[in-house]
Design a protein around this motif. Structure first.
Motif, PDB file in Angstrom:
ATOM      1  N   MET A 186       0.824  -1.209   0.000  1.00 11.91           N
ATOM      2  CA  MET A 186       0.000   0.000   0.000  1.00 11.91           C
ATOM      3  C   MET A 186       0.861   1.264   0.000  1.00 11.91           C
ATOM      4  SD  MET A 186      -3.058  -1.075   2.622  1.00 11.91           S
ATOM      5  CE  MET A 186      -3.978   0.451   2.455  1.00 11.91           C
ATOM      6  N   ILE A 187       1.917   1.266   0.783  1.00 12.76           N
ATOM      7  CA  ILE A 187       2.808   2.431   0.837  1.00 12.76           C
ATOM      8  C   ILE A 187       3.488   2.650  -0.509  1.00 12.76           C
ATOM      9  CG2 ILE A 187       4.923   3.355   1.855  1.00 12.76           C
ATOM     10  CD1 ILE A 187       4.127   1.973   4.475  1.00 12.76           C
ATOM     11  N   ALA A 188       4.010   1.572  -1.098  1.00 12.91           N
ATOM     12  CA  ALA A 188       4.731   1.676  -2.371  1.00 12.91           C
ATOM     13  C   ALA A 188       3.801   2.151  -3.490  1.00 12.91           C
ATOM     14  CB  ALA A 188       5.352   0.330  -2.730  1.00 12.91           C
ATOM     15  N   LYS A 189       2.611   1.581  -3.580  1.00  9.65           N
ATOM     16  CA  LYS A 189       1.679   1.929  -4.654  1.00  9.65           C
ATOM     17  C   LYS A 189       1.174   3.367  -4.542  1.00  9.65           C
ATOM     18  CE  LYS A 189       1.218  -1.542  -7.495  1.00  9.65           C
ATOM     19  NZ  LYS A 189       1.481  -1.381  -8.952  1.00  9.65           N
ATOM     20  N   SER A 190       0.936   3.818  -3.318  1.00 12.52           N
ATOM     21  CA  SER A 190       0.432   5.180  -3.130  1.00 12.52           C
ATOM     22  C   SER A 190       1.452   6.216  -3.585  1.00 12.52           C
ATOM     23  CB  SER A 190       0.068   5.411  -1.664  1.00 12.52           C
ATOM     24  OG  SER A 190      -1.026   4.602  -1.279  1.00 12.52           O
ATOM     25  N   ILE A 191       2.722   5.930  -3.368  1.00 13.20           N
ATOM     26  CA  ILE A 191       3.769   6.881  -3.734  1.00 13.20           C
ATOM     27  C   ILE A 191       3.908   7.018  -5.249  1.00 13.20           C
ATOM     28  CG2 ILE A 191       6.280   7.263  -3.679  1.00 13.20           C
ATOM     29  CD1 ILE A 191       6.249   6.161  -0.817  1.00 13.20           C
ATOM     30  N   GLY A 229       5.836   3.341 -22.635  1.00 10.44           N
ATOM     31  CA  GLY A 229       5.760   3.726 -21.225  1.00 10.44           C
ATOM     32  C   GLY A 229       6.761   3.010 -20.342  1.00 10.44           C
ATOM     33  N   VAL A 230       7.639   2.170 -20.927  1.00  7.13           N
ATOM     34  CA  VAL A 230       8.578   1.410 -20.097  1.00  7.13           C
ATOM     35  C   VAL A 230       9.560   2.329 -19.373  1.00  7.13           C
ATOM     36  CG1 VAL A 230      10.351   1.034 -21.875  1.00  7.13           C
ATOM     37  CG2 VAL A 230      10.038  -0.655 -20.038  1.00  7.13           C
ATOM     38  N   SER A 231       9.856   3.492 -19.976  1.00  3.76           N
ATOM     39  CA  SER A 231      10.775   4.417 -19.307  1.00  3.76           C
ATOM     40  C   SER A 231      10.157   4.969 -18.019  1.00  3.76           C
ATOM     41  CB  SER A 231      11.171   5.564 -20.236  1.00  3.76           C
ATOM     42  OG  SER A 231      10.032   6.208 -20.760  1.00  3.76           O
ATOM     43  N   LEU A 232       8.816   5.082 -17.985  1.00  2.00           N
ATOM     44  CA  LEU A 232       8.153   5.461 -16.740  1.00  2.00           C
ATOM     45  C   LEU A 232       8.339   4.375 -15.690  1.00  2.00           C
ATOM     46  CD1 LEU A 232       4.754   7.105 -17.793  1.00  2.00           C
ATOM     47  CD2 LEU A 232       6.711   8.195 -16.713  1.00  2.00           C
ATOM     48  N   ASN A 233       8.314   3.118 -16.144  1.00  2.00           N
ATOM     49  CA  ASN A 233       8.563   2.011 -15.224  1.00  2.00           C
ATOM     50  C   ASN A 233       9.986   2.044 -14.686  1.00  2.00           C
ATOM     51  OD1 ASN A 233       6.057   0.825 -15.122  1.00  2.00           O
ATOM     52  ND2 ASN A 233       6.782  -1.206 -15.694  1.00  2.00           N
ATOM     53  N   TRP A 234      10.918   2.501 -15.517  1.00  2.00           N
ATOM     54  CA  TRP A 234      12.301   2.603 -15.042  1.00  2.00           C
ATOM     55  C   TRP A 234      12.421   3.671 -13.962  1.00  2.00           C
ATOM     56  CZ3 TRP A 234      14.604   2.734 -20.666  1.00  2.00           C
ATOM     57  CH2 TRP A 234      14.535   1.443 -21.216  1.00  2.00           C
ATOM     58  N   MET A 235      11.500   4.641 -13.985  1.00  2.00           N
ATOM     59  CA  MET A 235      11.511   5.671 -12.959  1.00  2.00           C
ATOM     60  C   MET A 235      10.795   5.195 -11.687  1.00  2.00           C
ATOM     61  SD  MET A 235      10.523   8.888 -15.422  1.00  2.00           S
ATOM     62  CE  MET A 235      10.009   9.888 -14.035  1.00  2.00           C
ATOM     63  N   LYS A 236       9.590   4.646 -11.857  1.00  2.00           N
ATOM     64  CA  LYS A 236       8.780   4.308 -10.682  1.00  2.00           C
ATOM     65  C   LYS A 236       9.011   2.885 -10.187  1.00  2.00           C
ATOM     66  CE  LYS A 236       5.146   1.591 -12.193  1.00  2.00           C
ATOM     67  NZ  LYS A 236       4.449   0.466 -11.529  1.00  2.00           N
ATOM     68  N   GLY A 237       9.428   1.963 -11.082  1.00  2.00           N
ATOM     69  CA  GLY A 237       9.614   0.573 -10.687  1.00  2.00           C
ATOM     70  C   GLY A 237      10.633   0.377  -9.573  1.00  2.00           C
ATOM     71  N   PRO A 238      11.876   0.868  -9.759  1.00  2.00           N
ATOM     72  CA  PRO A 238      12.866   0.724  -8.690  1.00  2.00           C
ATOM     73  C   PRO A 238      12.420   1.373  -7.382  1.00  2.00           C
ATOM     74  CG  PRO A 238      13.948   1.308 -10.740  1.00  2.00           C
ATOM     75  CD  PRO A 238      12.470   1.425 -10.983  1.00  2.00           C
ATOM     76  N   ILE A 239      11.728   2.521  -7.480  1.00  3.12           N
ATOM     77  CA  ILE A 239      11.249   3.188  -6.259  1.00  3.12           C
ATOM     78  C   ILE A 239      10.219   2.318  -5.555  1.00  3.12           C
ATOM     79  CG2 ILE A 239       9.988   5.188  -5.384  1.00  3.12           C
ATOM     80  CD1 ILE A 239      11.154   6.805  -7.708  1.00  3.12           C
ATOM     81  N   ALA A 240       9.236   1.821  -6.329  1.00  4.26           N
ATOM     82  CA  ALA A 240       8.174   1.010  -5.742  1.00  4.26           C
ATOM     83  C   ALA A 240       8.712  -0.280  -5.143  1.00  4.26           C
ATOM     84  CB  ALA A 240       7.113   0.700  -6.804  1.00  4.26           C
ATOM     85  N   PHE A 241       9.584  -0.956  -5.867  1.00  7.61           N
ATOM     86  CA  PHE A 241      10.110  -2.232  -5.379  1.00  7.61           C
ATOM     87  C   PHE A 241      11.013  -2.036  -4.170  1.00  7.61           C
ATOM     88  CE2 PHE A 241       8.460  -4.261  -9.091  1.00  7.61           C
ATOM     89  CZ  PHE A 241       8.395  -5.614  -8.772  1.00  7.61           C
TER      90      PHE A 241
END
Length: 377
Positions: free
Chosen positions: A60-65, A334-346
């Motif tokens: 929940m914390i990771a997804k909200s951010i 949109g994969v570059s957005l995942n490169w931004m948010k993915g490492p943060i979320a994980f």
């Protein structure tokens, strides 16, 4: 009784600064006792439930951010518009102007309702399987010790991590998929500032009435095909990275090291399985009235020039459609957005789970997590 004795009895008791320092305030003492009592009650619960709780909170914390980035990514995934990273600020501004600040978190309530059981089940099953393997290793090492052979290194092997992560991933997806589909549909539907949003229950009921039980699991095939390598790779890289550090240093990983391990695992896992995520989002939102028009409008563009596509589509037809629109680039839109948010979320998710798990575990459970090099024999 003498006058001196009488005067001594009549003198009031004065608290010195030292007495105040060592005598805790009653309210603080009461708070500490309640906090410890609450923790003891939670620790007394079954380990699986505690892991479920820790995993749910972490998710929940990771997804909200990262929710605002997720919404913009979904808008691109379900439309035929080409993605450019430099357009993201403009799209965010367009959403703010047309729908208000809260619209960046549109669908996040559905996400949180989904992600708590999803993340909880995933971490709970992985931890349960990990404990089973570690107990098996401990028994094996006792035999090795008795026969004079060297002990195996602490932790799961890559294969064991992959199996545990894949099983945990597929079970969590099957349990919560209808909520994920509803979240995707909520993310692409556009509402004006003064217009009431469609609710989660409304979306679920609508899908069920239109297509029955199958309507709640539309797009499940690419999801399952994606989650097996996705969860398997993510948990494997995270687990093996921490194992390498622990076996090399003989200590537990620090918070920074845990975040780095989580970030790397998320980056690789999401990049390798991204085309299946694009396919899943298309299938989930296909047939939703005004879906692409709403997405394009939110992106600040006109209405779609494409004809309406039937809701009865297959994974293969979606892949062909996306490829015909923009080639290989469309499958990674949109994969570059995942490169931004993915490492943060994980990194947030894995690290938060480790921290909460550490706060709620018993001493015997903590010992099992510590590398053999750190244990007393």
């Amino acid at each position: 009784m003498s006058a001196d004795d009488s005067s001594k009895q009549s003198l009031p008791t004065v608290m010195t600064e030292d007495d105040c320092a060592v005598t805790p305030c009653s309210s603080e003492s009461s708070f500490q006792l309640k906090r410890h009592a609450t923790r003891d009650q939670i620790v007394a619960l079954p380990k699986e439930f505690r892991h479920f709780l820790a995993g749910g909170v972490a998710g929940m914390i990771a997804k909200s951010i990262v929710a605002p980035v997720d919404r913009i990514k979904i808008l691109y995934q379900v439309s035929s518009q080409k993605f450019h990273i430099f357009d993201v600020p403009r799209v965010a501004g367009n959403i703010l102007k047309g729908e208000g600040f809260q619209a960046l978190w549109k669908g996040n309530t559905a996400t949180l309702i989904r992600v708590f059981p999803y993340s909880g089940i995933q971490f709970m099953l992985f931890s349960r399987l990990k404990t089973w393997f570690l107990n098996k290793h401990a028994a094996e090492n006792e035999i090795r010790k008795a026969t004079g052979r060297s002990k195996r290194e602490w932790g799961l092997s890559p294969t064991e991590s992959l199996i545990s992560g894949s099983i945990a991933g597929i079970c969590s997806v099957l349990a919560t998929y209808p909520l994920d589909m509803a979240r995707a549909q909520l993310a692409v539907l556009r509402n004006k500032k003064d217009q009431r949003n469609s609710g989660l229950s409304t979306i679920l009921v609508k899908n069920y009435k239109e297509r029955g039980f199958k309507g709640l699991y539309r797009g499940i095939t690419p999801t399952i095909l994606g989650i097996l390598p996705y969860a398997g790779i993510a948990f494997t890289l995270n687990e093996q990275s921490k194992r390498y550090i622990q076996n090399m240093t003989g200590r537990e990983t620090t918070t920074i090291e845990k975040m780095q391990c989580g970030a790397i695992s998320g980056l690789f896992a999401q990049s390798l399985t991204y085309p299946l995520e694009v396919t899943r989002r298309r299938m989930q939102t296909m047939g939703v009235v005004g879906c692409e028009d709403a997405a394009l409008e939110a992106l600040g563009l006109g209405k779609s020039k494409h004809n309406k596509v039937s809701a009865q589509v297959s994974m293969i037809s979606i892949l062909k459609s996306v490829y015909s629109e923009q080639g290989i680039a469309g499958l990674f839109k949109g994969v570059s957005l995942n490169w931004m948010k993915g490492p943060i979320a994980f990194s947030i998710s894995f690290t938060t789970f480790d921290i909460v798990q550490g706060l709620l575990e018993t001493e015997s459970e903590r010992i099992l997590r510590v590398p053999y090099a750190n244990r007393e024999h």
